[in-house]
Design an enzyme around this catalytic site. Structure first.
Site, short mmCIF file in Angstrom:
data_model
loop_
_atom_site.label_atom_id
_atom_site.label_comp_id
_atom_site.label_asym_id
_atom_site.label_seq_id
_atom_site.Cartn_x
_atom_site.Cartn_y
_atom_site.Cartn_z
CG HIS A 37 -1.91 -1.04 1.07
ND1 HIS A 37 -1.83 -2.16 2.06
CD2 HIS A 37 -3.23 -1.25 0.51
CE1 HIS A 37 -2.70 -2.90 2.13
NE2 HIS A 37 -3.47 -2.54 0.97
CD GLN A 61 -14.07 -5.42 -1.78
OE1 GLN A 61 -14.28 -4.04 -1.76
NE2 GLN A 61 -12.84 -5.77 -2.08
N GLY A 148 -2.89 -1.63 -7.25
CA GLY A 148 -1.90 -2.48 -7.49
C GLY A 148 -2.04 -3.56 -8.63
CE LYS A 150 -1.69 -10.59 -3.69
NZ LYS A 150 -2.82 -9.90 -2.68
CG ASP A 151 -5.96 -7.34 -5.89
OD1 ASP A 151 -6.24 -8.37 -5.36
OD2 ASP A 151 -5.42 -6.52 -4.91
CD GLN A 154 -9.40 -4.44 -6.48
OE1 GLN A 154 -10.28 -5.18 -5.94
NE2 GLN A 154 -8.26 -4.04 -5.99
CB SER A 186 -1.77 -10.08 0.67
OG SER A 186 -3.04 -10.49 1.24
CB SER A 187 -4.29 -7.11 4.13
OG SER A 187 -4.15 -5.76 3.59
O1 PAF Z 1 -8.10 -3.86 -3.17
C1 PAF Z 1 -8.69 -3.48 -2.25
O2 PAF Z 1 -8.26 -3.49 -1.21
C2 PAF Z 1 -10.31 -3.27 -2.48
O3 PAF Z 1 -10.80 -4.27 -3.36
C3 PAF Z 1 -10.60 -1.92 -2.78
C4 PAF Z 1 -9.93 -1.58 -4.12
C5 PAF Z 1 -10.11 -0.86 -1.79
C6 PAF Z 1 -12.23 -1.90 -2.70
O4 PAF Z 1 -12.71 -1.85 -1.58
#
Ligand code: PAF
Length: 282
Positions: A37, A61, A148, A150-151, A154, A186-187
């Site tokens: 991040h 989500q 990122g 990474k996703d 997304q 990753s968290s």
């Molecule tokens: O990647 C994430 O952390 C989440 O999917 C995001 C983009 C903040 C949307 O909640």
């Protein structure tokens, strides 16, 4: 760093900064911040005058309620980290602030983009991601949005949303940050044991070896090999798919596109991990 919990206070701040001619950079997050991040924040600081981050664990989500409950929320440490890294403003809204009663729902068609990989295994996930990112963009109205690699799926879907709705924001995709071992930051990594963290380097190793196998194998053969590798004791792979990076559809030959990406999701110690690697890009 300013911390805003209310939409109207954040908007007042941003409007003032915009009036002064500042470029606004925005990094949306769900907190449990790590160096991945922070790398987004740093890239925002290099490309914008004012860098805004948000922390909001978006309930829409999560297809798995347990995953939502277990999602780490170390808010004090997160604020400290953002402050230390000179973030200008943090948006820290409640669920009611993000989703007021009269909020219209998004009705977007992502075609085949959200039917594969994460979309296949996490029903409704991308509808929730698109909904919250659109809402956050409507609030922040940033010039640039930092997400990122990474996703991978997304950011591809968010780019499609931006294009479909003509959102006047530029999406900047930032490289994957890895621990020294190669494990993608990753968290969710904090939920792994020390042993699990070490074992999880198998993901990166498999992606690296898959790249080497491109020369002498078909995508299907590499996928089959990788699924076997990722079935090592303790691991449960969901998918290892080699796709066209533009369409996210599986490919039959490595020659049919100039943008080839390997994406994977595996379970380890009850934690779902994803990773990817660009195998080829023109
Ligand atoms: O990647 C994430 O952390 C989440 O999917 C995001 C983009 C903040 C949307 O909640």
């Amino acid at each position: 760093m300013f911390v805003f919990k209310k939409v109207k206070n954040l908007q007042k701040y941003i409007q003032q900064k915009k009036n002064e001619g500042n470029i606004i950079g925005f990094t949306p997050t769900m907190g449990a911040l790590h160096n991945g991040h922070i790398s987004l924040l740093k890239i925002s600081q290099q490309n914008a005058d004012i860098s805004v981050c948000s922390i909001f664990v978006n309930p829409t989500q999560f297809n798995d309620k347990k995953d939502l409950e277990k999602y780490p929320r170390p808010i004090v440490a997160d604020i400290e980290l953002l402050e230390k890294n000179n973030c200008d403003a943090l948006f820290l809204p409640s669920v009611e602030e993000v989703y007021p009663n009269n909020l219209q729902s998004l009705d977007l068609d992502f075609g085949k983009l959200d039917k594969v990989m994460e979309g296949e295994f996490r029903e409704g996930h991308f509808a929730g991601v698109a909904q919250v990112v659109k809402r956050l963009l409507d609030i922040v109205l940033p010039d640039k949005l930092f997400m990122g690699q990474k996703d991978f799926q997304q950011f591809t879907i968010i780019q499609s949303m931006i294009d479909q709705l003509n959102v006047p924001t530029e999406l900047v995709v930032c490289p994957i940050m890895r621990e020294e071992s190669g494990l993608a930051m990753s968290s969710r990594n904090v939920r792994l044991s020390e042993k699990g963290r070490k074992e999880a380097t198998l993901l990166y190793k498999t992606l690296g070896e898959a790249k080497q196998k491109m020369e002498q194998s078909t995508p299907k053969e590499v996928e089959k090999w990788a699924m076997k590798e990722l079935s090592a004791p303790g691991f449960k792979p969901e998918y290892f798919t080699i796709v066209d990076g533009y369409t996210l559809q599986p490919i039959k030959t490595f020659e049919e596109t100039d943008y080839v990406v390997a994406c994977l999701a595996v379970w380890l110690e009850g934690v779902r991990l994803i990773d990817n690697d660009i195998l080829k890009k023109a």
